[in-house]
Write an enzyme that holds these catalytic residues in place. Structure first.
Site, PDB file in Angstrom:
ATOM      1  N   LYS A 113      46.168  39.135  37.699  1.00 55.76           N
ATOM      2  CA  LYS A 113      46.231  38.287  36.511  1.00 55.76           C
ATOM      3  C   LYS A 113      45.021  38.509  35.595  1.00 55.76           C
ATOM      4  O   LYS A 113      45.106  38.284  34.394  1.00 55.76           O
ATOM      5  CB  LYS A 113      46.306  36.819  36.907  1.00 55.76           C
ATOM      6  CG  LYS A 113      47.440  36.450  37.851  1.00 55.76           C
ATOM      7  CD  LYS A 113      48.809  36.597  37.212  1.00 55.76           C
ATOM      8  CE  LYS A 113      49.910  35.870  37.945  1.00 55.76           C
ATOM      9  NZ  LYS A 113      50.198  36.379  39.297  1.00 55.76           N
TER      10      LYS A 113
HETATM   11  C1  LIG Z   1      51.435  36.619  39.886  1.00 50.59           C
HETATM   12  C2  LIG Z   1      51.417  37.514  41.045  1.00 50.59           C
HETATM   13  C3  LIG Z   1      52.537  38.288  41.376  1.00 50.59           C
HETATM   14  C4  LIG Z   1      53.838  38.202  40.618  1.00 50.59           C
HETATM   15  O1  LIG Z   1      53.710  38.696  39.307  1.00 50.59           O
HETATM   16  P1  LIG Z   1      54.845  38.348  38.221  1.00 50.59           P
HETATM   17  O2  LIG Z   1      54.326  38.887  36.944  1.00 50.59           O
HETATM   18  O3  LIG Z   1      54.957  36.852  38.216  1.00 50.59           O
HETATM   19  O4  LIG Z   1      56.084  39.000  38.676  1.00 50.59           O
HETATM   20  C5  LIG Z   1      52.429  39.158  42.450  1.00 50.59           C
HETATM   21  N1  LIG Z   1      51.294  39.234  43.172  1.00 50.59           N
HETATM   22  C6  LIG Z   1      50.210  38.494  42.893  1.00 50.59           C
HETATM   23  C7  LIG Z   1      49.002  38.604  43.762  1.00 50.59           C
HETATM   24  C8  LIG Z   1      50.216  37.612  41.816  1.00 50.59           C
HETATM   25  O5  LIG Z   1      49.129  36.885  41.543  1.00 50.59           O
END
Ligand SMILES: *Cc1c(COP(=O)(O)O)cnc(C)c1O
Length: 492
Positions: A113
């Site tokens: 993120k």
């Molecule tokens: C948010 C997240 C995901 C999923 O990503 P999306 O964009 O919601 O599909 C997968 N792995 C981790 C560690 C995340 O923080």
């Protein structure tokens, strides 16, 4: 370039407006009216570039109302030296044979993120200066764990912004919870709710689109925006790293320029894999987009049958950031695949909120099958994949292991980039249990030290010392109290 809404294609807004508003008034998501093209010569030109230079190139194609100076300012701030613990920002590591790991977790909160949420505050403050001057922007976030912390870290003490995060009290790891509870900054608020992630997301969306709430904020010189991946400003930074990974594949001699790759993405809200879809549509030679799910495999079923059905058991897994039954960003994919048929999208989304399911047209399903494959990993498979990968020399986190397992199931010999979305130290209990074969009887913070000892890997600096940090936020609210909590935290 202009943006339109998935539920009203007559709309035309600039990228600044799309990023400032986060979501369109009628509940649709902003999408680019057309997707910019990258030729092989453009890709060739990006190969010798740094990550920052590659980011500037891609962003300038999408954010055409930003000046080059503004794009420089945003990118140089977000990916400034020292913010990510790799010079490459998102380094590509060869796993074995055809598989390569794209490490997206080297930022300040150790999850992917950060790739978007370090940049979003710069994009948002630059855009809102133009689209809504003199207003204080209130960022509301629903998080399944990683978004909340990354958004808090990105927005902390950013002038003219406030950030409020809601998380499911039982739905995040001890490490994730502590990361949020100890957040510093004068403009931040964090609140746990008694519910799961979908409850948090639905609650936030409701507050967000409630006219009375908006009016109350306006009286106080405030307006909402979103740092969830429904905001275009979250997605566009993610397109960058798929373009960058392709360049690195060529630069490392794993493929020749023009060769196709597959991409495997551990998926929850469908944001990260949608970014890969945009990269493919731009012209990055991606053959298949492989969507990897955990036991909450609503997307596996959808992508292989054409019917989306959220009426199913919700599992709390060891990969909590993927414990999602309503994948918001799918709406954007459907809009593109329906060739901008907003009426069709309204029908699907209406059906989803009324009955919890919808079935897409044959045309859309065929288009999905041309670009996507999907698979899932059970909890046992996930743990086994962590152990097997570690034995081969790479220690993945629980989410990345879902992708590795699905890669193992669906690999077709094509050179592949697997998105690694978190540090294993964000989920030390599950990772250590997978490696040892049983859960050690120690607290989650001691598990980090133990994991480090057992695997000979290092605890990332942002996670070391978390145990001793002061807890600032420990309140837990009913779902029905979310709106009031927003007012409390804003002091209005
Ligand atoms: C948010 C997240 C995901 C999923 O990503 P999306 O964009 O919601 O599909 C997968 N792995 C981790 C560690 C995340 O923080």
């Amino acid at each position: 370039m202009f943006y339109t809404s998935t539920r009203d294609k007559s709309l035309r807004v600039t990228s600044s407006e799309a990023i400032t508003k986060g979501i369109s008034d009628e509940g649709g998501l902003f999408v680019p009216c057309e997707i910019p093209a990258l030729g092989l010569s453009d890709i060739a030109a990006m190969i010798p570039m740094s990550y920052r230079e590659r980011a500037k190139k891609i962003l300038s194609l999408y954010l055409t109302d930003f000046t080059p100076e503004e794009i420089d300012y945003c990118v140089d701030g977000a990916y400034a030296e020292g913010k990510f613990d790799s010079e490459k920002v998102a380094p590509l590591v060869n796993l074995k044979g055809e598989a390569n790991i794209l490490e997206l977790f080297r930022g300040p909160t150790c999850a992917f993120k950060d790739m978007a949420l370090q940049l979003l505050p710069y994009l948002l403050t630059t855009a809102s200066k133009r689209a809504a001057p003199d207003k204080e922007t209130v960022i509301l976030v629903a998080t399944s764990g990683d978004t909340g912390k990354a958004a808090l870290e990105g927005f902390k003490d950013v002038p003219h912004t406030r950030i409020l995060v809601f998380y499911p009290v039982e739905g995040v790891s001890a490490m994730q919870k502590r990361q949020m509870q100890t957040q510093e900054g004068a403009n931040v608020g964090v609140c746990a709710i008694k519910g799961n992630f979908d409850d948090a997301q639905t609650g936030v969306k409701k507050i967000f689109t409630d006219k009375a709430v908006a009016a109350k904020l306006a009286e106080n010189g405030m307006m909402f925006s979103s740092a969830n991946s429904i905001n275009w400003g979250r997605l566009v930074p993610q397109v960058v790293y798929y373009c960058s990974a392709y360049c690195d594949m060529v630069e490392q001699g794993r493929i020749a320029l023009g060769d196709q790759i597959n991409v495997v993405v551990p998926t929850g809200n469908f944001g990260n894999i949608l970014a890969a879809y945009y990269a493919k549509q731009m012209g990055i030679p991606i053959k298949t987009l492989i969507c990897a799910s955990n036991s909450n495999n609503v997307l596996t079923d959808f992508l292989t049958t054409g019917t989306y059905d959220r009426n199913r058991k919700f599992y709390t897994t060891t990969s909590p950031s993927m414990d999602i039954l309503i994948s918001s960003n799918l709406e954007r994919l459907l809009f593109h695949l329906s060739v901008n048929d907003d009426a069709e999208i309204r029908e699907y989304m209406d059906s989803l909120s009324r009955t919890g399911k919808y079935t897409v047209s044959d045309d859309i399903f065929e288009a999905i099958r041309a670009d996507f494959k999907a698979g899932f990993a059970t909890e046992e498979e996930d743990a086994a994949a962590i152990k097997a990968s570690f034995d081969l020399g790479y220690l993945p986190d629980t989410h990345t292991a879902v992708a590795i397992e699905v890669y193992n199931k669906l690999a077709d010999g094509t050179p592949t980039v697997i998105a690694a979305t978190a540090s294993p130290y964000k989920f030390p209990k599950a990772v250590l249990t997978a490696i040892l074969g049983e859960a050690p009887q120690i607290d989650e913070f001691d598990m980090s030290d133990e994991l480090s000892k057992v695997t000979g890997t290092k605890i990332p600096a942002p996670l070391a010392g978390l145990r001793d940090r002061q807890v600032r936020f420990d309140s837990v609210s009913e779902i029905s109290e979310m709106e009031q909590r927003v007012y409390d935290m804003l002091g209005i």
